[in-house]
Scaffold this motif. Sequence first.
Motif, PDB file in Angstrom:
ATOM      1  N   UNK A 285      34.257  21.568  41.920  1.00  0.00           N
ATOM      2  CA  UNK A 285      33.533  20.723  40.976  1.00  0.00           C
ATOM      3  C   UNK A 285      32.720  21.526  39.975  1.00  0.00           C
ATOM      4  N   UNK A 286      32.603  22.843  40.196  1.00  0.00           N
ATOM      5  CA  UNK A 286      31.749  23.666  39.353  1.00  0.00           C
ATOM      6  C   UNK A 286      32.424  24.139  38.078  1.00  0.00           C
ATOM      7  N   UNK A 287      31.606  24.560  37.137  1.00  0.00           N
ATOM      8  CA  UNK A 287      32.101  25.007  35.848  1.00  0.00           C
ATOM      9  C   UNK A 287      32.908  26.284  35.962  1.00  0.00           C
ATOM     10  N   UNK A 288      32.518  27.185  36.869  1.00  0.00           N
ATOM     11  CA  UNK A 288      33.217  28.468  36.998  1.00  0.00           C
ATOM     12  C   UNK A 288      34.665  28.262  37.424  1.00  0.00           C
ATOM     13  N   UNK A 289      34.891  27.378  38.400  1.00  0.00           N
ATOM     14  CA  UNK A 289      36.245  27.092  38.871  1.00  0.00           C
ATOM     15  C   UNK A 289      37.079  26.469  37.744  1.00  0.00           C
ATOM     16  N   UNK A 290      36.508  25.481  37.069  1.00  0.00           N
ATOM     17  CA  UNK A 290      37.240  24.772  36.024  1.00  0.00           C
ATOM     18  C   UNK A 290      37.525  25.668  34.823  1.00  0.00           C
ATOM     19  N   UNK A 291      36.580  26.551  34.481  1.00  0.00           N
ATOM     20  CA  UNK A 291      36.809  27.486  33.375  1.00  0.00           C
ATOM     21  C   UNK A 291      37.928  28.471  33.720  1.00  0.00           C
ATOM     22  N   UNK A 292      37.971  28.903  34.970  1.00  0.00           N
ATOM     23  CA  UNK A 292      39.040  29.806  35.394  1.00  0.00           C
ATOM     24  C   UNK A 292      40.401  29.111  35.299  1.00  0.00           C
ATOM     25  N   UNK A 293      40.462  27.849  35.699  1.00  0.00           N
ATOM     26  CA  UNK A 293      41.730  27.112  35.618  1.00  0.00           C
ATOM     27  C   UNK A 293      42.230  26.997  34.183  1.00  0.00           C
ATOM     28  N   UNK A 294      41.317  26.853  33.236  1.00  0.00           N
ATOM     29  CA  UNK A 294      41.723  26.751  31.831  1.00  0.00           C
ATOM     30  C   UNK A 294      42.220  28.077  31.280  1.00  0.00           C
ATOM     31  N   UNK A 295      41.697  29.180  31.803  1.00  0.00           N
ATOM     32  CA  UNK A 295      42.109  30.504  31.318  1.00  0.00           C
ATOM     33  C   UNK A 295      43.430  30.948  31.948  1.00  0.00           C
ATOM     34  N   UNK A 296      43.636  30.608  33.201  1.00  0.00           N
ATOM     35  CA  UNK A 296      44.813  31.070  33.937  1.00  0.00           C
ATOM     36  C   UNK A 296      45.584  29.863  34.449  1.00  0.00           C
ATOM     37  N   UNK A 297      46.320  29.254  33.546  1.00  0.00           N
ATOM     38  CA  UNK A 297      47.025  28.009  33.850  1.00  0.00           C
ATOM     39  C   UNK A 297      48.133  28.220  34.881  1.00  0.00           C
ATOM     40  N   UNK A 298      48.811  29.349  34.812  1.00  0.00           N
ATOM     41  CA  UNK A 298      49.908  29.598  35.753  1.00  0.00           C
ATOM     42  C   UNK A 298      49.396  29.686  37.182  1.00  0.00           C
ATOM     43  N   UNK A 299      48.255  30.331  37.373  1.00  0.00           N
ATOM     44  CA  UNK A 299      47.664  30.427  38.705  1.00  0.00           C
ATOM     45  C   UNK A 299      47.168  29.056  39.165  1.00  0.00           C
TER      46      UNK A 299
ATOM     47  N   UNK B 160      35.151  45.024  38.395  1.00  0.00           N
ATOM     48  CA  UNK B 160      35.690  44.913  37.035  1.00  0.00           C
ATOM     49  C   UNK B 160      37.101  45.476  36.939  1.00  0.00           C
ATOM     50  N   UNK B 161      37.580  46.113  37.994  1.00  0.00           N
ATOM     51  CA  UNK B 161      38.978  46.533  38.016  1.00  0.00           C
ATOM     52  C   UNK B 161      39.917  45.351  38.206  1.00  0.00           C
ATOM     53  N   UNK B 162      39.380  44.224  38.712  1.00  0.00           N
ATOM     54  CA  UNK B 162      40.183  43.014  38.825  1.00  0.00           C
ATOM     55  C   UNK B 162      40.395  42.431  37.438  1.00  0.00           C
ATOM     56  N   UNK B 163      41.603  42.103  37.106  1.00  0.00           N
ATOM     57  CA  UNK B 163      41.969  41.682  35.758  1.00  0.00           C
ATOM     58  C   UNK B 163      41.147  40.503  35.257  1.00  0.00           C
ATOM     59  N   UNK B 164      40.807  39.602  36.117  1.00  0.00           N
ATOM     60  CA  UNK B 164      40.143  38.349  35.730  1.00  0.00           C
ATOM     61  C   UNK B 164      38.624  38.415  35.863  1.00  0.00           C
ATOM     62  N   UNK B 165      38.086  39.472  36.460  1.00  0.00           N
ATOM     63  CA  UNK B 165      36.668  39.494  36.815  1.00  0.00           C
ATOM     64  C   UNK B 165      35.761  39.399  35.598  1.00  0.00           C
ATOM     65  N   UNK B 166      36.096  40.068  34.522  1.00  0.00           N
ATOM     66  CA  UNK B 166      35.219  40.068  33.338  1.00  0.00           C
ATOM     67  C   UNK B 166      35.135  38.702  32.675  1.00  0.00           C
ATOM     68  N   UNK B 167      36.084  37.819  32.947  1.00  0.00           N
ATOM     69  CA  UNK B 167      36.088  36.504  32.305  1.00  0.00           C
ATOM     70  C   UNK B 167      35.418  35.421  33.152  1.00  0.00           C
ATOM     71  N   UNK B 168      35.017  35.754  34.378  1.00  0.00           N
ATOM     72  CA  UNK B 168      34.407  34.744  35.250  1.00  0.00           C
ATOM     73  C   UNK B 168      33.030  34.358  34.735  1.00  0.00           C
ATOM     74  N   UNK B 169      32.758  33.061  34.728  1.00  0.00           N
ATOM     75  CA  UNK B 169      31.453  32.570  34.286  1.00  0.00           C
ATOM     76  C   UNK B 169      30.355  32.932  35.286  1.00  0.00           C
TER      77      UNK B 169
END
Length: 549
Positions: A243-257, A479-488
């Motif tokens: 229900x949180x913004x961080x989860x939903x923002x990640x879903x919008x950035x990485x649609x395939x996942x 920050x070596x994780x590809x998605x880490x820098x984009x997490x809210x």
Amino acid sequence: MMIDMSWIRENRMSSKYMESLKIFMNIAEKHVNSKGKVRCPCKTCVNSYRHVLPTVYAHLHDIGFLETYTTWIHHGEKHVGSSDLSYNSTPRTNIPVNTTTSNEMFDVIDDVLAEQNTNQENIDEVGRAIDPEFDDMFEELNTKLYPECSNMSDLNFLAKLLHIKVINRWKNSLFDQLVELLRVAFPKSKIPASHYEAKNKLRKIELGYQSIHACKNDCALFWKENGSMKNCPIYGMMYHPVDGKSWQDFDQRYLEFAKEPRHVRLGLAADGFNPFGNFNSTYSTWPVILTTYNTPPWICIKESSFMLTLLIPGPKSPSKDIDFFLRPLVDELKMLWAKGVQMRDASINTIFNMRAMLLWTINDFPARGSLSRWSGQVYLACPTCNADTSSIHVTNKMSYVGHRRFLHMNHKWRQSLLFNGQPERRRHPRRFNNTTILKQLACLRDRIPGKHPEHRGATRKRNDETRKRVELTKRSIFFELEYWSSLELKHNIDFMHVEKNVDENFVNIALMNEKNQRQKRSKRRLETYGHSARSMAKRESQQEEESHQ
């Protein structure tokens, strides 16, 4: 034994109650067990616990005698009538069951049916009920418990058996064992197979109960129009990270996942403790635990959902060099994100490629500093306020002030002079987005890991120039994780842990409890703080006005 029972309802301080209590104790004295104990008929123990005679006397004097315990079967009085179910401190029904016409459940059915008859849809042309469920219940009322039984129906036996369970505080497992034995002994009987089946049968005549959930803040019931809600309708509280913004923002950035619900979201918790308590204060152990958020909240926080991925023991805390120990875990997380692993879906018996990502970490504030590499003990200790952190040096400790900045501009406390003698005119701290944080990371110098003296370098001096810089000491390994820098939201604070530490220190200092030298020093700092805070607030207010000109 004919005894006047009216005294048990008298005032416990009256002479009648005290004299009758002594008579009862003389009777109870004759029925103690081998350990000198007797059942206590006070309103708290209700004959379920045994105590020595002085304790029983004290309970009856201070708490009172159980008014429904009118047949003293635990204290020598013989029980009259084997069918009477008032065995243990419960109101006596005095309804004989040895006659074919005594069936208390007929009255219960009539009461429930009378309520149902208020609904015109359940009434036929001549005013009779046409509810099939209650037709079945009336049939059971006229059904013998077993073919040769002539004085008790199936439903009446069930009600009395559950009554005995309640007054004697039987466990459900004990009830199940009893009915299993009865079914074996009387194979032709209509005895239910379990406690669950018995409750379901009585629930049809509204003798059961309905569980209604409520908000933990006691502001709303999840009932009627709110029955299907998952969040509180008053506060809209988040029940699950989805229900949180961080989860939903990640879903919008990485649609395939996001389109594959079987991909795993992970949370990481780490903290240090001393497994030897106070016996060895120099030893430290850091467990690193992962949990999955693909399950409901009442499952993902259970111990069975935790995965101990690393255990870092040693004579010292890894502190800022914890990245060195996290290398195996981060490499696996990189592999799970890029390639995934082949898994079998047992529900549909197919093989699929499962990927995983690290959603965030959960730590107390010191551990957060170790994982994020943001120093939490200096001028700019707040990682959220970043360069806008308000801090002041009081004697040899850092103090973090300026909290009135978070109030809206028209709040009356902003104009108050009680805090530091100055009004608060500064705006709330800026929100630093991921782009700004990445620019700050780009300015960091490379640092060789480890605690070797040759690698530690010179100590920075704390001055005004230092305050203008951020407190990032190193680029975190995450920050070596590809998605880490984009997490809210990268790091969560363990609120209960922080609340306990802060509240304990705040209360001790506020009450000026001077039982140790640390609290004495804290008191002196508070006295020094008054002048320092006023001068700092005046200086920062002037800087704020200059920046807006």
